[in-house]
Design a protein around this motif. Sequence first.
Motif, PDB file in Angstrom:
ATOM      1  N   THR A  53      49.572  37.296  45.300  1.00 29.14           N
ATOM      2  CA  THR A  53      49.632  38.685  44.822  1.00 29.14           C
ATOM      3  C   THR A  53      50.814  38.882  43.876  1.00 29.14           C
ATOM      4  O   THR A  53      50.702  39.577  42.856  1.00 29.14           O
ATOM      5  N   ILE A  54      51.936  38.266  44.189  1.00 27.20           N
ATOM      6  CA  ILE A  54      53.100  38.351  43.303  1.00 27.20           C
ATOM      7  C   ILE A  54      52.763  37.765  41.930  1.00 27.20           C
ATOM      8  O   ILE A  54      53.108  38.350  40.884  1.00 27.20           O
ATOM      9  N   MET A  55      52.075  36.646  41.892  1.00 25.94           N
ATOM     10  CA  MET A  55      51.709  36.016  40.621  1.00 25.94           C
ATOM     11  C   MET A  55      50.711  36.884  39.851  1.00 25.94           C
ATOM     12  O   MET A  55      50.773  36.984  38.615  1.00 25.94           O
ATOM     13  N   GLU A  56      49.780  37.528  40.570  1.00 29.02           N
ATOM     14  CA  GLU A  56      48.818  38.415  39.900  1.00 29.02           C
ATOM     15  C   GLU A  56      49.536  39.639  39.325  1.00 29.02           C
ATOM     16  O   GLU A  56      49.258  40.061  38.191  1.00 29.02           O
TER      17      GLU A  56
ATOM     18  N   THR B 285      43.893  46.192  41.796  1.00 25.85           N
ATOM     19  CA  THR B 285      43.786  45.689  43.163  1.00 25.85           C
ATOM     20  C   THR B 285      43.863  44.169  43.139  1.00 25.85           C
ATOM     21  O   THR B 285      43.073  43.508  42.455  1.00 25.85           O
ATOM     22  N   ALA B 286      44.826  43.626  43.873  1.00 27.56           N
ATOM     23  CA  ALA B 286      44.979  42.169  43.942  1.00 27.56           C
ATOM     24  C   ALA B 286      43.791  41.543  44.667  1.00 27.56           C
ATOM     25  O   ALA B 286      43.009  42.235  45.321  1.00 27.56           O
ATOM     26  N   SER B 287      43.662  40.252  44.550  1.00 21.50           N
ATOM     27  CA  SER B 287      42.524  39.544  45.155  1.00 21.50           C
ATOM     28  C   SER B 287      42.444  39.752  46.661  1.00 21.50           C
ATOM     29  O   SER B 287      41.355  39.730  47.237  1.00 21.50           O
ATOM     30  N   ASP B 288      43.606  39.961  47.313  1.00 19.96           N
ATOM     31  CA  ASP B 288      43.601  40.166  48.771  1.00 19.96           C
ATOM     32  C   ASP B 288      43.512  41.642  49.157  1.00 19.96           C
ATOM     33  O   ASP B 288      43.680  42.003  50.321  1.00 19.96           O
TER      34      ASP B 288
ATOM     35  N   ASN C 152      55.679  42.853  51.909  1.00 21.66           N
ATOM     36  CA  ASN C 152      55.720  41.399  52.042  1.00 21.66           C
ATOM     37  C   ASN C 152      54.454  40.784  51.430  1.00 21.66           C
ATOM     38  O   ASN C 152      53.640  40.177  52.128  1.00 21.66           O
ATOM     39  N   PRO C 153      54.269  40.936  50.121  1.00 15.30           N
ATOM     40  CA  PRO C 153      53.043  40.438  49.484  1.00 15.30           C
ATOM     41  C   PRO C 153      52.994  38.915  49.471  1.00 15.30           C
ATOM     42  O   PRO C 153      54.030  38.241  49.516  1.00 15.30           O
ATOM     43  N   THR C 154      51.805  38.386  49.382  1.00 10.88           N
ATOM     44  CA  THR C 154      51.628  36.933  49.309  1.00 10.88           C
ATOM     45  C   THR C 154      52.099  36.432  47.950  1.00 10.88           C
ATOM     46  O   THR C 154      52.215  37.200  46.986  1.00 10.88           O
ATOM     47  N   ASP C 155      52.328  35.141  47.867  1.00 10.24           N
ATOM     48  CA  ASP C 155      52.719  34.533  46.595  1.00 10.24           C
ATOM     49  C   ASP C 155      51.634  34.756  45.542  1.00 10.24           C
ATOM     50  O   ASP C 155      51.941  34.986  44.360  1.00 10.24           O
TER      51      ASP C 155
ATOM     52  N   GLU D 104      41.282  42.263  33.626  1.00  5.99           N
ATOM     53  CA  GLU D 104      39.998  42.962  33.780  1.00  5.99           C
ATOM     54  C   GLU D 104      39.474  42.831  35.207  1.00  5.99           C
ATOM     55  O   GLU D 104      38.946  43.779  35.783  1.00  5.99           O
ATOM     56  N   LYS D 105      39.646  41.652  35.782  1.00  5.95           N
ATOM     57  CA  LYS D 105      39.163  41.403  37.141  1.00  5.95           C
ATOM     58  C   LYS D 105      39.909  42.270  38.163  1.00  5.95           C
ATOM     59  O   LYS D 105      39.314  42.764  39.136  1.00  5.95           O
ATOM     60  N   LEU D 106      41.204  42.486  37.948  1.00  4.88           N
ATOM     61  CA  LEU D 106      42.022  43.235  38.908  1.00  4.88           C
ATOM     62  C   LEU D 106      41.923  44.746  38.725  1.00  4.88           C
ATOM     63  O   LEU D 106      42.318  45.512  39.609  1.00  4.88           O
TER      64      LEU D 106
END
Length: 568
Positions: A505-508, A453-456, A500-503, A564-566
Amino acid sequence: MSFDGSFTHAMVHELSQTLTTGRVSKINQPYANEIVLTIRANSHNHPILLSANPTYARIQETQIPYVNPAVPTNFTMILRKYLQGAILKEVSQTANDRVVHLHFTSRNELGDQQELLLIIEIMARHSNVILVDSSSMKILDAIKHVGSDQNRYRLLLPGAQYIMPPKQDLEDPFKGSRDDLDQTIRDYPNQEVLAQTLQHQYQGLGKDTAAALAAKLHETGDHAAQFHQFFAGFDAPQPTLEISTKNKTSFTAFPYPTTGTQQSASTLSELLDTYYQDKAERDRVQQQGSVLIRVVRNELKKNRTKLKKLQRTLAETENADEYRIKGEILTTYLNQVTRGETEVTLPNFYDENRDLKIQLSNQLSPNQNAQKYFKRYQKAKNAVIYVNEQLKITAADVDYFTNIMAQIELAAPKDLIDIRLELQQGGYLRDHDHQKKAKKQKRQKVSKPDRFTASDGTKISVGKNNLQNDQLSLHTAKRTDIWLHVKDMPGSHVIIHADNPTDATIMEAANLAAYFSKGRESSNVPVDYLPVKRLHKPNGAKPGYVIFTGQRTVYVTPQSDLVEKLAD
């Protein structure tokens, strides 16, 4: 730090506080040399790992998931017979040695109470897990059987009398220092030599522990008090992971002197999970995937050898035009060629009429010699087409098996099931009971990808093998989802479940793609991304292979803490 006697002391203390009076609820043997006892204590389940692994032997509570075999081993069945539902009365250590006793009480088949010992001997390749009847000290079973041909001192077989490992004539440091401590420090002013001397005087000191103790004793002050203070640290541990300047990791019960960086953990067991997460998993994959690794290596070797032969053949066919030219020149000057000659020199009208020496067969007529050169030309020309086709196929096979090997290197033990199935479906791996296995394969489903799961809050899926990758990218993902993969190297398919993911989320997601790839240890790893609708799988392509257009590329450095965080 190794799992020495002093660290064992601290671990026994930790487990005693957590597990005493707990009841055994589950017993599993997920790997050849490892047992997991689930003990229910204080309204919580505690999975306790008892490892007799030659490299990573230890005892700890673990949260690392494991995969149980379809059929339990004989040792597992013996443990379940005697220990299922048993109460853990005590966790103890033999002096300061790497021998831990789990004291159980249970009821036998007649309902009578019986006392049992589960002994964990942490001794490198001699490590073992042994179940003993406390009243008679007879061995009920052991995870590794050791006969008289392997060890004349003691047998580790069912029915044999349990004998402790040979005792070392050393002092237990937790009972205080020797009377000659001050003299020893004076005799050995060199810290390194003092550490070696302490190892020969006190039981359970690994190299790192002895070095840390020697450093402590070289400080000014009361040496006996310093000695006591040092070992008191094992009774009130501050679990520490040390990362040296050479990027090597080690674990200690409390901070030792270091020039590297240190990280803390809340418990010793959590510390060991962090330390062994990758090391033990790699070892387990090597053990469980040994057959797969051998098959893939053999296929790689075979195809690489074939590739070299094809490249040599292709180089030889580059002279095809030379055969055609010689045939045409012979045809033009047939009247100047005499039967029986072994060579002739004629003007080459393709090269300003320079002389060209042509080899002949004295058994053939001039015209037959010319036709022989035309045939050689046609054969070479046809070979070029065939060899180029075979080169393409063989190079694709090399890439495929290189990718499979990379997946095995990155796999968790549970991921090997799909890789085995893929190799069976491809005809590269056959089981002895082929028909029975074939029926199972029809029913066997591909396991699900890992979820993150991404940060958002956006969901991200990661395929860990080719069958998962195909299922995820070509069937599960929506056409508007975003697909990611490392550029030009083996790696996982990653799907961002959003159009349309955020930048961020794409980096994660790109970080996940880089981490689960051959580029895990690299920096600035290129990762391509594009909508799923731009993916295409060619007809007949091997599992996991796709082609695409219109990709964008980002560069990331894989971070394990972010992964691990995601993780869900």
